[in-house]
Scaffold this active site. Structure first.
Site, PDB file in Angstrom:
ATOM      1  CE1 TYR A  78      -8.019  51.564  60.866  1.00 24.19           C
ATOM      2  CE2 TYR A  78      -6.285  52.156  59.320  1.00 24.19           C
ATOM      3  CZ  TYR A  78      -7.322  52.521  60.162  1.00 24.19           C
ATOM      4  OH  TYR A  78      -7.670  53.849  60.282  1.00 24.19           O
TER       5      TYR A  78
HETATM    6  O1  UDX Z   1       7.319  52.977  66.280  1.00 20.14           O
HETATM    7  C1  UDX Z   1       7.119  53.089  65.064  1.00 20.14           C
HETATM    8  C2  UDX Z   1       5.834  53.320  64.521  1.00 20.14           C
HETATM    9  C3  UDX Z   1       5.700  53.395  63.155  1.00 20.14           C
HETATM   10  N1  UDX Z   1       6.776  53.278  62.345  1.00 20.14           N
HETATM   11  C4  UDX Z   1       6.628  53.392  60.887  1.00 20.14           C
HETATM   12  O2  UDX Z   1       6.083  54.656  60.571  1.00 20.14           O
HETATM   13  C5  UDX Z   1       5.253  54.544  59.414  1.00 20.14           C
HETATM   14  C6  UDX Z   1       3.871  55.068  59.747  1.00 20.14           C
HETATM   15  O3  UDX Z   1       3.273  54.183  60.668  1.00 20.14           O
HETATM   16  P1  UDX Z   1       2.048  54.611  61.614  1.00 20.14           P
HETATM   17  O4  UDX Z   1       1.769  53.450  62.498  1.00 20.14           O
HETATM   18  O5  UDX Z   1       2.369  55.896  62.266  1.00 20.14           O
HETATM   19  O6  UDX Z   1       0.888  54.880  60.586  1.00 20.14           O
HETATM   20  P2  UDX Z   1       0.295  53.934  59.415  1.00 20.14           P
HETATM   21  O7  UDX Z   1       0.769  54.501  58.119  1.00 20.14           O
HETATM   22  O8  UDX Z   1       0.576  52.522  59.649  1.00 20.14           O
HETATM   23  O9  UDX Z   1      -1.272  54.111  59.578  1.00 20.14           O
HETATM   24  C7  UDX Z   1      -1.775  55.340  59.999  1.00 20.14           C
HETATM   25  O10 UDX Z   1      -2.221  56.077  58.916  1.00 20.14           O
HETATM   26  C8  UDX Z   1      -3.446  55.780  58.342  1.00 20.14           C
HETATM   27  C9  UDX Z   1      -4.482  55.800  59.415  1.00 20.14           C
HETATM   28  O11 UDX Z   1      -5.756  55.571  58.924  1.00 20.14           O
HETATM   29  C10 UDX Z   1      -4.121  54.797  60.472  1.00 20.14           C
HETATM   30  O12 UDX Z   1      -5.098  54.799  61.472  1.00 20.14           O
HETATM   31  C11 UDX Z   1      -2.831  55.142  61.063  1.00 20.14           C
HETATM   32  O13 UDX Z   1      -2.448  54.217  62.035  1.00 20.14           O
HETATM   33  C12 UDX Z   1       5.254  53.061  59.023  1.00 20.14           C
HETATM   34  O14 UDX Z   1       6.245  52.870  58.069  1.00 20.14           O
HETATM   35  C13 UDX Z   1       5.676  52.360  60.299  1.00 20.14           C
HETATM   36  O15 UDX Z   1       6.329  51.142  60.112  1.00 20.14           O
HETATM   37  C14 UDX Z   1       8.038  53.076  62.865  1.00 20.14           C
HETATM   38  O16 UDX Z   1       9.025  52.969  62.134  1.00 20.14           O
HETATM   39  N2  UDX Z   1       8.168  52.985  64.215  1.00 20.14           N
END
Ligand code: UDX
Length: 430
Positions: free
Chosen positions: A238
């Site tokens: 991504y």
């Molecule tokens: O069900 C979940 C979802 C996410 N998480 C955690 O929460 C944190 C944030 O994860 P998210 O999927 O919400 O967001 P991410 O940081 O991966 O990316 C996000 O931010 C940058 C944007 O540009 C991306 O499009 C967006 O998806 C990560 O540590 C992930 O592992 C969980 O612990 N459980």
């Protein structure tokens, strides 16, 4: 067929004929009439040959109408948008049926811009477009075009039929975890579709681009907070796809007099404070979903609990740290970026609050905002995740006079929760 289900649920009559389409591919062209259409032909064939001819003619006519529907604006005549109106900026919002794109379209419309939304509805919601259409029904304000940015012919047609002053390019798949499983989908959807948009802009002399990039392009920097000069070393497809798209935009803009603004978002949360729009991810993609969606799903009892993915990161409490930025602030940054965009210049800005919060902190804030004691399960790390990212937003503050207003995480989640509670099926049924 998520797209068609979405359409049928919305009960939009102008899309009625699209129900005959059997396959809509996310990054591909559309159109293949489904078995429903063929059964219809079969029954005619049995009766008589004249009936057969009529049926075939009818079938062809239906297909032609469908093609017209797909490649034409579905709500408003293109004629109203084919000319520049003095003093009114016409913005093409790609992905305007999605979470961030719809909020941006709302803000642009409120600020008197003319808006054209192009969306393939693979991740976005027609319901969000309908909300906007109801809020701004006047002719010439908002049109919606159902099209896929991977289809260069369709994109060119859209540019040829409209007089855009600027493009806000939001349309993209955006799940870090999913990108590690389906990298090609990400490179196609993000990198090559951006190429299609740029080529259409070049062919049709559209010179202002606001591009949705991400903190994921930085990967996992050693030094926090992240500044715009921090080296970009993405660690998941991504982030890599977005970084490539940025590079392509910058290289191309160096050869033209384009005005480009690249906004690197941190983690977007929240929803319209007036409760008109919200975040409605596809239920079938729940396993890849973002933390905000997962928290709300758990609070609404749609899933049994929240899975915290990774507790052994080198952070204060072992969970990942992110910079959560409210969508209302984010779209404000877009409007400011549009106002400050200058020919032959590329502006690159972090859009974040400058404050990092751990996943555990996020979950606590979500429990308080929803009033639900969400059940939490601790799992292994999710592939593609980086331990800690948060922004230094001083450049955007200095140059665009933008600062985040919604810095109380719990308050942003409270606003979003209100919408979530009243939209148990997202935009499907309220
Ligand atoms: O069900 C979940 C979802 C996410 N998480 C955690 O929460 C944190 C944030 O994860 P998210 O999927 O919400 O967001 P991410 O940081 O991966 O990316 C996000 O931010 C940058 C944007 O540009 C991306 O499009 C967006 O998806 C990560 O540590 C992930 O592992 C969980 O612990 N459980």
């Amino acid at each position: 067929m998520p797209v068609l289900n979405g359409i049928s649920k919305e009960g939009n009559t102008s899309f009625g004929l699209l129900l005959l389409i059997s396959s809509v591919k996310e990054e591909g062209r559309i159109l293949k009439c489904d078995s429903g259409g063929m059964d219809f032909l079969d029954s005619r064939r049995k009766s008589n040959s004249a009936g057969k001819v009529i049926a075939v003619a009818f079938f062809i006519a239906v297909c032609i109408v469908m093609l017209k529907q797909v490649y034409s604006p579905s709500y408003t005549s293109p004629d109203m948008f084919s000319q520049h109106e003095l003093g009114v900026t016409h913005v093409l919002v790609t992905g305007g049926a999605g979470y961030i794109g719809s909020h941006a379209a709302l803000r642009l419309l409120k600020d008197s811009y003319r808006v054209t939304i192009v969306d393939n509805l693979s991740r976005g919601n027609l319901g969000a477009v309908k909300v906007l259409q109801e809020l701004f029904p006047e002719p010439g304000r908002l049109q919606f075009i159902y099209a896929d940015l991977g289809d260069a012919k369709a994109v060119n047609k859209i540019f040829a039929e409209n007089a855009f002053d600027a493009v806000m390019h939001f349309a993209a798949v955006a799940y870090v975890g999913e990108s590690t499983i389906e990298p090609l989908r990400y490179y196609h959807n993000i990198t090559s579709n951006t190429l299609v948009v740029l080529e259409a802009m070049a062919s049709h002399n559209v010179k202002t681009l606001i591009y949705s990039s991400t903190c994921a392009t930085y990967g996992e920097p050693i030094k926090m907070p992240i500044r715009e000069e921090t080296p970009q070393l993405p660690i998941n497809p991504y982030g890599k796809a977005k970084k490539m798209a940025e590079d392509i935009i910058i290289d191309f803009s160096n050869t033209t007099d384009m005005a480009v603004m690249i906004l690197r978002y941190f983690n977007v949360i929240g929803s319209d404070p007036e409760g008109r729009l919200g975040e409605a991810p596809r239920p079938e993609l729940r396993e890849h979903g973002r933390i905000s969606g997962a928290c709300f799903d758990a609070a609404r009892g749609i899933i049994p609990g929240l899975k915290v993915k990774g507790t052994d990161y080198k952070t204060a409490d072992g969970t990942c740290v992110r910079d959560y930025i409210d969508v209302t602030d984010l779209v404000d940054a877009h409007v400011k970026a549009l106002a400050h965009a200058k020919p032959r210049k590329v502006g690159i800005y972090n859009v974040g609050t400058g404050k990092g919060r751990s996943v555990k902190e996020f979950v606590d804030a979500c429990k308080k905002a929803t009033g639900v004691d969400i059940k939490v399960e601790y799992l292994d790390r999710r592939p593609g995740d980086y331990a800690e990212v948060f922004s230094d937003p001083s450049k955007i503050k200095q140059e665009l006079s933008w600062t985040a207003q919604y810095t109380d995480l719990q308050k942003s989640l409270q606003i979003a929760w209100k919408w979530q509670k009243s939209h148990l099926n997202g935009y499907g049924h309220s």
